[in-house]
Design a protein around this motif. Structure first.
Motif, PDB file in Angstrom:
ATOM      1  N   MET A 202     -35.623  16.818-105.051  1.00 57.95           N
ATOM      2  CA  MET A 202     -34.274  17.117-104.557  1.00 57.95           C
ATOM      3  C   MET A 202     -33.441  15.857-104.613  1.00 57.95           C
ATOM      4  N   VAL A 203     -32.287  15.934-105.280  1.00 63.21           N
ATOM      5  CA  VAL A 203     -31.412  14.787-105.502  1.00 63.21           C
ATOM      6  C   VAL A 203     -30.115  14.998-104.733  1.00 63.21           C
ATOM      7  N   GLY A 204     -29.726  14.046-103.889  1.00 66.77           N
ATOM      8  CA  GLY A 204     -28.477  14.201-103.167  1.00 66.77           C
ATOM      9  C   GLY A 204     -28.039  12.936-102.460  1.00 66.77           C
ATOM     10  N   ASP A 205     -26.839  12.998-101.878  1.00 69.45           N
ATOM     11  CA  ASP A 205     -26.228  11.835-101.236  1.00 69.45           C
ATOM     12  C   ASP A 205     -26.264  11.900 -99.708  1.00 69.45           C
ATOM     13  N   ASN A 206     -26.606  13.076 -99.159  1.00 67.90           N
ATOM     14  CA  ASN A 206     -26.505  13.290 -97.722  1.00 67.90           C
ATOM     15  C   ASN A 206     -27.905  13.400 -97.124  1.00 67.90           C
ATOM     16  N   TYR A 207     -28.279  12.409 -96.312  1.00 62.69           N
ATOM     17  CA  TYR A 207     -29.620  12.431 -95.723  1.00 62.69           C
ATOM     18  C   TYR A 207     -29.822  13.656 -94.848  1.00 62.69           C
ATOM     19  N   GLU A 208     -28.807  14.006 -94.061  1.00 60.47           N
ATOM     20  CA  GLU A 208     -28.941  15.073 -93.075  1.00 60.47           C
ATOM     21  C   GLU A 208     -29.159  16.438 -93.720  1.00 60.47           C
ATOM     22  N   ILE A 219     -40.806  18.788-100.312  1.00 64.29           N
ATOM     23  CA  ILE A 219     -40.288  18.492-101.649  1.00 64.29           C
ATOM     24  C   ILE A 219     -39.906  17.010-101.706  1.00 64.29           C
ATOM     25  N   ASP A 220     -40.271  16.318-102.767  1.00 62.11           N
ATOM     26  CA  ASP A 220     -39.887  14.916-102.935  1.00 62.11           C
ATOM     27  C   ASP A 220     -38.372  14.797-103.018  1.00 62.11           C
ATOM     28  N   THR A 221     -37.871  13.608-102.656  1.00 61.87           N
ATOM     29  CA  THR A 221     -36.424  13.430-102.547  1.00 61.87           C
ATOM     30  C   THR A 221     -35.948  12.142-103.197  1.00 61.87           C
ATOM     31  N   LEU A 222     -34.719  12.208-103.705  1.00 71.82           N
ATOM     32  CA  LEU A 222     -34.033  11.041-104.256  1.00 71.82           C
ATOM     33  C   LEU A 222     -32.674  10.938-103.576  1.00 71.82           C
ATOM     34  N   LEU A 223     -32.504   9.932-102.739  1.00 68.47           N
ATOM     35  CA  LEU A 223     -31.227   9.679-102.076  1.00 68.47           C
ATOM     36  C   LEU A 223     -30.413   8.726-102.925  1.00 68.47           C
ATOM     37  N   VAL A 224     -29.219   9.165-103.329  1.00 69.61           N
ATOM     38  CA  VAL A 224     -28.313   8.302-104.079  1.00 69.61           C
ATOM     39  C   VAL A 224     -27.148   7.923-103.164  1.00 69.61           C
ATOM     40  N   PRO A 241     -36.717   8.677 -97.577  1.00 62.62           N
ATOM     41  CA  PRO A 241     -36.757   9.495 -98.794  1.00 62.62           C
ATOM     42  C   PRO A 241     -37.831   8.962 -99.736  1.00 62.62           C
ATOM     43  N   THR A 242     -38.226   9.763-100.685  1.00 62.83           N
ATOM     44  CA  THR A 242     -39.211   9.308-101.669  1.00 62.83           C
ATOM     45  C   THR A 242     -38.646   8.156-102.494  1.00 62.83           C
ATOM     46  N   PHE A 243     -37.372   8.286-102.870  1.00 61.99           N
ATOM     47  CA  PHE A 243     -36.683   7.247-103.641  1.00 61.99           C
ATOM     48  C   PHE A 243     -35.278   7.062-103.075  1.00 61.99           C
ATOM     49  N   VAL A 244     -34.758   5.832-103.159  1.00 62.99           N
ATOM     50  CA  VAL A 244     -33.372   5.525-102.788  1.00 62.99           C
ATOM     51  C   VAL A 244     -32.774   4.675-103.895  1.00 62.99           C
ATOM     52  N   LEU A 245     -31.612   5.110-104.418  1.00 60.63           N
ATOM     53  CA  LEU A 245     -30.943   4.376-105.490  1.00 60.63           C
ATOM     54  C   LEU A 245     -29.461   4.198-105.169  1.00 60.63           C
ATOM     55  N   GLN A 256     -43.545   8.493-112.094  1.00 61.61           N
ATOM     56  CA  GLN A 256     -44.619   9.394-111.686  1.00 61.61           C
ATOM     57  C   GLN A 256     -44.351   9.916-110.269  1.00 61.61           C
ATOM     58  N   LYS A 257     -44.727  11.155-110.028  1.00 62.54           N
ATOM     59  CA  LYS A 257     -44.576  11.735-108.699  1.00 62.54           C
ATOM     60  C   LYS A 257     -45.385  10.936-107.678  1.00 62.54           C
ATOM     61  N   ARG A 258     -44.847  10.836-106.456  1.00 64.42           N
ATOM     62  CA  ARG A 258     -45.564  10.100-105.404  1.00 64.42           C
ATOM     63  C   ARG A 258     -46.265  11.083-104.480  1.00 64.42           C
TER      64      ARG A 258
END
Length: 258
Positions: A202-208, A219-224, A241-245, A256-258
């Protein structure tokens, strides 16, 4: 590697009327790699067809309406499964009201089975009155999504969650929330993309909303950091989150998936 992507729109692909160039490049790369993706948005003001047209006309992103799953569609899916009647009163805009009526529900202001509250840029006190009285009479109270704010080029504007909170206060009744981070919209999104939780991110900008929709549902997450959640907040988030960019341009599709 991840086999599919669930992606937010507001604050991730664009910010109000302002494009986020990295968002377009991200989508273009997904298409180039033939990776399945589904835009999962709490925005209820536009239909999938309108969102698709806007993405193409304003942001040069060409995607089919079928790649867009809105909280409006998830609300309809919930009410159909709930099967507690077909009379409804809605605080919302055309992207919500038209879809609900087209799905076979009928408009009723005095004694509806459901009161649905979403974002309404033309909301009036009388609409709040009708919603409040109907819920007091026993109508099921549905909130399309809990977003307190909407990231725009003007700043963070009041979101659907702000309107829903007013009705909740007036009725002393908690709503059934449909949109992110609830399981209702995420389970339906997974059905539509045809993949298991372990294979998507799941990719998004809103943590909440965006990120918690992943954290709460396995579900793994990518916070942008291009919209709602700010960089200074990351260190104090209750669960990482799983990833933060800083930008989607930094994403490695081979990760690779974590």
């Amino acid at each position: 590697m991840y086999k599919g992507y669930l992606i937010d729109l507001d604050g991730t692909i664009y910010r109000g009327q302002e494009p986020i160039p990295a968002g377009k490049r991200f989508v273009d790369e997904l298409k180039r790699r033939n990776l399945p993706f589904l835009f999962v948005t709490n925005n209820t003001t536009r239909s999938p067809e309108t969102v698709s047209e806007r993405l193409e006309n304003e942001f040069d992103i060409k995607v089919a309406p079928a790649t867009i799953y809105t909280a409006s569609l998830a609300t309809i899916d919930f009410m159909k499964a709930d099967n507690a009647g077909n009379k409804v009163f809605v605080i919302g805009e055309a992207g919500l009201i038209d879809l609900i009526l087209a799905a076979g529900f009928t408009w009723e202001e005095e004694n509806p089975d459901y009161v649905v509250v979403g974002l309404d840029n033309h909301v009036t006190y009388e609409k709040f009155v009708l919603a409040t009285l109907a819920i007091q009479k026993g109508a099921t109270f549905i909130g399309t999504n809990p977003d307190k704010n909407i990231p725009t080029e003007r700043g963070l504007l009041p979101g659907a969650g702000s309107l829903i909170s007013l009705v909740e206060t007036a009725t002393q009744t908690k709503p059934i929330y449909i949109g992110k981070p609830e399981a209702i919209i995420m389970d339906k999104a997974l059905e539509k993309i045809g993949l298991a939780k372990k294979d998507v991110i799941m990719v998004g900008d809103n943590y909440e909303t965006d990120i918690c929709s992943g954290l709460n549902n396995g579900i793994d997450t990518l916070l942008v950091l291009s919209g709602f959640t700010q960089k200074a907040e990351v260190a104090t988030l209750p669960e990482a989150p799983t990833f933060v960019l800083d930008s989607l341009d930094e994403w490695d599709f081979e990760v690779q998936k974590r």
